[in-house]
Design an enzyme around this catalytic site. Structure first.
Site, PDB file in Angstrom:
ATOM      1  N   GLU A   1       2.465  10.987  -2.862  1.00 39.69           N
ATOM      2  CA  GLU A   1       2.036  10.341  -5.097  1.00 39.69           C
ATOM      3  C   GLU A   1       1.258   9.127  -5.723  1.00 39.69           C
ATOM      4  O   GLU A   1       2.062   8.440  -5.596  1.00 39.69           O
ATOM      5  CB  GLU A   1       3.093  10.586  -5.683  1.00 39.69           C
ATOM      6  CG  GLU A   1       3.876  12.012  -5.694  1.00 39.69           C
ATOM      7  CD  GLU A   1       3.293  12.935  -5.978  1.00 39.69           C
ATOM      8  OE1 GLU A   1       2.240  13.094  -7.718  1.00 39.69           O
ATOM      9  OE2 GLU A   1       3.964  14.111  -5.859  1.00 39.69           O
TER      10      GLU A   1
ATOM     11  N   GLY B   1       2.030   4.840  -4.840  1.00 39.62           N
ATOM     12  CA  GLY B   1       1.660   4.012  -5.419  1.00 39.62           C
ATOM     13  C   GLY B   1       0.276   4.172  -5.754  1.00 39.62           C
ATOM     14  O   GLY B   1       0.046   5.533  -5.847  1.00 39.62           O
ATOM     15  N   SER B   2      -0.590   4.434  -5.383  1.00 43.33           N
ATOM     16  CA  SER B   2      -2.011   3.664  -6.293  1.00 43.33           C
ATOM     17  C   SER B   2      -2.424   4.461  -5.005  1.00 43.33           C
ATOM     18  O   SER B   2      -2.845   4.779  -3.870  1.00 43.33           O
ATOM     19  CB  SER B   2      -2.706   2.145  -6.293  1.00 43.33           C
ATOM     20  OG  SER B   2      -3.331   2.081  -4.935  1.00 43.33           O
TER      21      SER B   2
ATOM     22  N   CYS C   1       2.937   6.443 -13.975  1.00 42.15           N
ATOM     23  CA  CYS C   1       1.260   7.561 -13.143  1.00 42.15           C
ATOM     24  C   CYS C   1       0.994   8.512 -14.394  1.00 42.15           C
ATOM     25  O   CYS C   1      -0.191   8.736 -14.428  1.00 42.15           O
ATOM     26  CB  CYS C   1       1.620   8.021 -12.249  1.00 42.15           C
ATOM     27  SG  CYS C   1       3.876   8.555 -12.607  1.00 42.15           S
TER      28      CYS C   1
ATOM     29  N   GLU D   1      -8.428   4.698 -13.121  1.00 41.83           N
ATOM     30  CA  GLU D   1      -6.936   4.072 -13.586  1.00 41.83           C
ATOM     31  C   GLU D   1      -7.495   2.570 -14.370  1.00 41.83           C
ATOM     32  O   GLU D   1      -7.407   1.875 -13.135  1.00 41.83           O
ATOM     33  CB  GLU D   1      -5.887   4.782 -12.602  1.00 41.83           C
ATOM     34  CG  GLU D   1      -4.515   4.807 -12.605  1.00 41.83           C
ATOM     35  CD  GLU D   1      -3.785   5.009 -11.914  1.00 41.83           C
ATOM     36  OE1 GLU D   1      -3.787   4.155 -10.591  1.00 41.83           O
ATOM     37  OE2 GLU D   1      -2.461   5.097 -12.581  1.00 41.83           O
TER      38      GLU D   1
ATOM     39  N   LYS E   1      11.284   0.727   1.976  1.00 45.29           N
ATOM     40  CA  LYS E   1      10.629   0.137   1.239  1.00 45.29           C
ATOM     41  C   LYS E   1      10.959  -0.172  -0.442  1.00 45.29           C
ATOM     42  O   LYS E   1      10.009   0.505  -1.106  1.00 45.29           O
ATOM     43  CB  LYS E   1       9.542   0.278   2.535  1.00 45.29           C
ATOM     44  CG  LYS E   1       8.713  -2.200   1.877  1.00 45.29           C
ATOM     45  CD  LYS E   1       7.417  -2.023   2.150  1.00 45.29           C
ATOM     46  CE  LYS E   1       6.877  -1.682   0.695  1.00 45.29           C
ATOM     47  NZ  LYS E   1       7.404  -3.463  -0.296  1.00 45.29           N
TER      48      LYS E   1
ATOM     49  N   GLY F   1      -2.397   4.408  -1.312  1.00 43.61           N
ATOM     50  CA  GLY F   1      -2.820   5.914  -0.545  1.00 43.61           C
ATOM     51  C   GLY F   1      -3.327   6.825   0.976  1.00 43.61           C
ATOM     52  O   GLY F   1      -3.299   7.952   1.695  1.00 43.61           O
TER      53      GLY F   1
HETATM   54  P1  NAD Z   1       0.683   0.132  -4.739  1.00 49.06           P
HETATM   55  O1  NAD Z   1      -0.519   1.110  -4.073  1.00 49.06           O
HETATM   56  O2  NAD Z   1       0.147  -1.520  -5.073  1.00 49.06           O
HETATM   57  O3  NAD Z   1       2.053  -0.384  -3.892  1.00 49.06           O
HETATM   58  C1  NAD Z   1       2.487   1.159  -3.604  1.00 49.06           C
HETATM   59  C2  NAD Z   1       3.295   0.855  -2.914  1.00 49.06           C
HETATM   60  O4  NAD Z   1       2.966   0.659  -1.546  1.00 49.06           O
HETATM   61  C3  NAD Z   1       4.471  -0.363  -2.351  1.00 49.06           C
HETATM   62  O5  NAD Z   1       6.109  -0.508  -1.712  1.00 49.06           O
HETATM   63  C4  NAD Z   1       3.622  -1.529  -1.451  1.00 49.06           C
HETATM   64  O6  NAD Z   1       4.547  -2.447  -1.365  1.00 49.06           O
HETATM   65  C5  NAD Z   1       3.075  -0.796  -0.323  1.00 49.06           C
HETATM   66  N1  NAD Z   1       2.440  -1.110  -0.068  1.00 49.06           N
HETATM   67  C6  NAD Z   1       1.005  -1.867  -0.213  1.00 49.06           C
HETATM   68  N2  NAD Z   1       0.239  -1.748   0.833  1.00 49.06           N
HETATM   69  C7  NAD Z   1       0.810  -1.051   1.499  1.00 49.06           C
HETATM   70  C8  NAD Z   1       0.125  -0.575   3.615  1.00 49.06           C
HETATM   71  N3  NAD Z   1      -1.022  -1.096   3.051  1.00 49.06           N
HETATM   72  N4  NAD Z   1       0.812   0.077   3.699  1.00 49.06           N
HETATM   73  C9  NAD Z   1       1.977   0.756   3.291  1.00 49.06           C
HETATM   74  N5  NAD Z   1       2.856  -0.143   2.134  1.00 49.06           N
HETATM   75  C10 NAD Z   1       1.378  -0.078   1.160  1.00 49.06           C
HETATM   76  O7  NAD Z   1       1.057   0.974  -6.461  1.00 49.06           O
HETATM   77  P2  NAD Z   1       1.618  -0.294  -7.322  1.00 49.06           P
HETATM   78  O8  NAD Z   1       1.169  -0.878  -8.060  1.00 49.06           O
HETATM   79  O9  NAD Z   1       3.552  -0.480  -6.665  1.00 49.06           O
HETATM   80  O10 NAD Z   1       1.728   1.465  -8.113  1.00 49.06           O
HETATM   81  C11 NAD Z   1       0.809   1.603  -8.857  1.00 49.06           C
HETATM   82  C12 NAD Z   1       0.417   2.889  -9.331  1.00 49.06           C
HETATM   83  O11 NAD Z   1       1.120   3.710  -8.350  1.00 49.06           O
HETATM   84  C13 NAD Z   1      -0.456   3.339  -9.741  1.00 49.06           C
HETATM   85  O12 NAD Z   1      -1.939   3.849  -8.969  1.00 49.06           O
HETATM   86  C14 NAD Z   1       0.163   4.948 -10.297  1.00 49.06           C
HETATM   87  O13 NAD Z   1       0.114   5.679 -10.942  1.00 49.06           O
HETATM   88  C15 NAD Z   1       0.635   4.872  -8.891  1.00 49.06           C
HETATM   89  N6  NAD Z   1       2.295   5.801  -9.624  1.00 49.06           N
HETATM   90  C16 NAD Z   1       2.145   6.563  -9.349  1.00 49.06           C
HETATM   91  C17 NAD Z   1       2.898   7.899  -9.021  1.00 49.06           C
HETATM   92  C18 NAD Z   1       2.934   9.534  -9.507  1.00 49.06           C
HETATM   93  O14 NAD Z   1       3.911  10.106  -8.742  1.00 49.06           O
HETATM   94  N7  NAD Z   1       2.078  10.303  -8.950  1.00 49.06           N
HETATM   95  C19 NAD Z   1       4.318   6.927  -9.929  1.00 49.06           C
HETATM   96  C20 NAD Z   1       4.518   6.271 -10.571  1.00 49.06           C
HETATM   97  C21 NAD Z   1       3.080   5.669  -9.943  1.00 49.06           C
END
Ligand code: NAD
Length: 497
Positions: A249, A227-228, A283, A382, A174, A232
């Site tokens: 992550e 993701g965030s 990130c 962040e 996804k 997470g």
């Molecule tokens: P996000 O958390 O908004 O979304 C990430 C993914 O999760 C997307 O595909 C989204 O559709 C999905 N998602 C959203 N709600 C969900 C739910 N309830 N259940 C399951 N999946 C769901 O993050 P973003 O805005 O796409 O990315 C930015 C964030 O990602 C920042 O916090 C950044 O630090 C982090 N990030 C971390 C790393 C790492 O390796 N530590 C790398 C890249 C980005």
């Protein structure tokens, strides 16, 4: 307007809902790249049924053969690098130099994964009994559910997908809703490389529908999420309840430390690239700059001039240094943090606004706050945008303490010419990655990537470590003595013959 589809059960198919969403260019909101499926639970259900069949076949394909498919993937990505980078910049916004790097990371990950197909080491160790062998070896887990963020539309999915596939798992992918086109290109490449169709499923849509349905589905025993930290946490709660294997992550609040003895020109290049590369949406982006007191004023002067000179614009145009933010929500979040910074008494040195000229896209000026207090919200939370907070410290101990006093722990960096200070930093900084005389960003595919504290849950992407996550260790004993030998009873260490 071109309509794109999901890839489920070996076919490009419409979502069950029949609904689609617009994928827009963040540098020019009037430019619609295509319409992508708004999928739901029913599509995830069908994807799991198909991936179950794909897994039954793929897990029996010898690992070197699985690796061969990844080698071809690397070859195709190499040929299509320029075209993919262009498509990625159009939907994600970062300049072409950066999207080329994003594709290159995918290529490196493909070749690395391909070679792991010929290793996937277990161990053979001596048994404590005669005429008996003891060994550990790796088995795939099942269907891997991969939930990805928007900021590395190619690299991050490949970090997850390629090791998952080499280990013999089937995949449900996804992509983030802001970058569905790059995700589609990646799946096309896997199919062109000869991956059996039911081994990969692509389901587009919103996280709250598709992501949540994947996390909740009992047929998906493994989830890898990037993701965030907020999302997470939701994912982690469900996976915990369902006893799923889970890699998280998440967010970061990374700092670059510049000591009085540093090469300031070098540290300046690092700070600009770390803070404003990818418009601060990495990130590992440098969100805090910790300056030792003697060089503080001089370094700020150097930084301000260069930050003001950065050219904002369409990442596909030559000369652009900084692209747009991903969407309107991200813009609003950055604006809110500028207000928070001002209300907390930090000084706005430069930036802080949407530029007047580029109103058709999600642009925001590179922004620097000085006199930021350790412990303030600006310094702790962040932002994920082009906002750099500068903190003044008296010595290395204070710099290390400020670096560590946040809930995140992804990357950190220190600029110093003193070898003792550099090695102390490697020991003292609470992060998954520390760079010496280099910015907070710059992961390489063959090293483990990830963070401590609320950035992660102990797993790593990349390197050998990720193969541990995507495979289960099994132990085999073979007794060829022809008698019943009872471990711990019939013999024990130290007993002579
Ligand atoms: P996000 O958390 O908004 O979304 C990430 C993914 O999760 C997307 O595909 C989204 O559709 C999905 N998602 C959203 N709600 C969900 C739910 N309830 N259940 C399951 N999946 C769901 O993050 P973003 O805005 O796409 O990315 C930015 C964030 O990602 C920042 O916090 C950044 O630090 C982090 N990030 C971390 C790393 C790492 O390796 N530590 C790398 C890249 C980005």
């Amino acid at each position: 307007m071109k309509k794109f589809n999901n890839f489920i059960a070996g076919k490009w198919v419409a979502p069950e809902s029949g609904e689609y969403f617009d994928n827009r260019n963040p540098a020019d909101r009037g430019d619609v790249i295509g319409r992508f499926p708004l999928s739901d639970k029913r599509d995830v259900e069908r994807a799991v049924e198909s991936a179950t069949r794909g897994f039954a076949r793929w897990r029996r394909t010898p690992a070197p053969g699985r690796g061969d498919v990844l080698r071809v993937v690397g070859d195709i990505m190499t040929k299509r690098k320029e075209e993919i980078a262009d498509a990625m910049t159009r939907e994600m916004g970062k300049p072409l130099t950066e999207t080329r790097g994003d594709v290159q990371e995918g290529i490196d990950t493909a070749y690395y994964a391909s070679s792991e197909g010929r290793r996937l080491f277990g161990k053979t160790v001596p048994s404590e009994l005669r005429n008996k062998w003891a060994m550990s070896y790796r088995r795939p887990i099942g269907i891997a559910g991969l939930i990805c963020p928007f900021n590395f539309p190619m690299a991050i999915p490949t970090w997850k997908m390629f090791p998952a596939l080499v280990c013999g798992n089937a995949v449900i992918f996804k992509p983030a809703e802001d970058v569905p086109h790059t995700g589609t290109l990646l799946v096309e490449i896997l199919l062109d490389a000869g991956l059996p169709p039911e081994v990969i499923q692509l389901v587009h849509g919103r996280g709250e529908q598709v992501g949540a349905a994947m996390v909740d589905h009992p047929g998906i025993p493994l989830i890898s999420f990037t993701g965030s930290t907020e999302t997470g946490r939701i994912v982690g709660e469900t996976c915990g309840r369902l006893h799923k294997r889970l890699s998280l992550e998440m967010g970061g609040k990374n700092a670059q430390i510049v000591m009085d003895d540093a090469d300031l020109d070098l540290a300046l290049e690092g700070a600009l690239w770390g803070a404003f590369g990818t418009t601060g949406q990495r990130c590992t982006a440098t969100s805090r700059l910790i300056l030792q007191k003697k060089i503080h004023d001089k370094f700020l002067g150097m930084l301000e001039d260069r930050a003001r000179a950065l050219k904002l614009g369409d990442g596909r145009k030559k000369g652009t240094d900084v692209g747009p933010l991903i969407n309107e929500d991200a813009l609003r979040k950055v604006e809110a943090y500028v207000d928070i910074g001002v209300s907390e008494g930090a000084k706005l040195l430069t930036g802080g606004e949407r530029p007047k000229k580029l109103s058709g896209g999600n642009f925001f000026e590179p922004t620097i706050f000085t006199d930021v207090k350790a412990g303030s919200r600006l310094e702790q939370e962040e932002i994920f945008g082009p906002v750099l907070s500068v903190i003044r410290v008296k010595d290395a101990d204070e710099a290390f303490a400020v670096n560590n006093d946040v809930k995140y722990g992804l990357s950190s960096s220190i600029y110093t010419r003193d070898v003792n200070t550099a090695f102390r930093a490697l020991n003292e900084l609470d992060n998954g990655i520390t760079y010496v005389n280099a910015p907070t960003i710059g992961a390489e595919a063959h090293l483990p990537f990830g963070g401590v504290k609320q950035t992660g849950n102990g797993h790593r992407e990349g390197g050998w470590e990720v193969y541990e996550f995507y495979s289960e260790t099994k132990v085999g004993y073979a007794d060829f003595s022809g008698t019943l030998q009872r471990a711990q009873i019939d013999t024990y260490l130290g007993t002579p013959d």
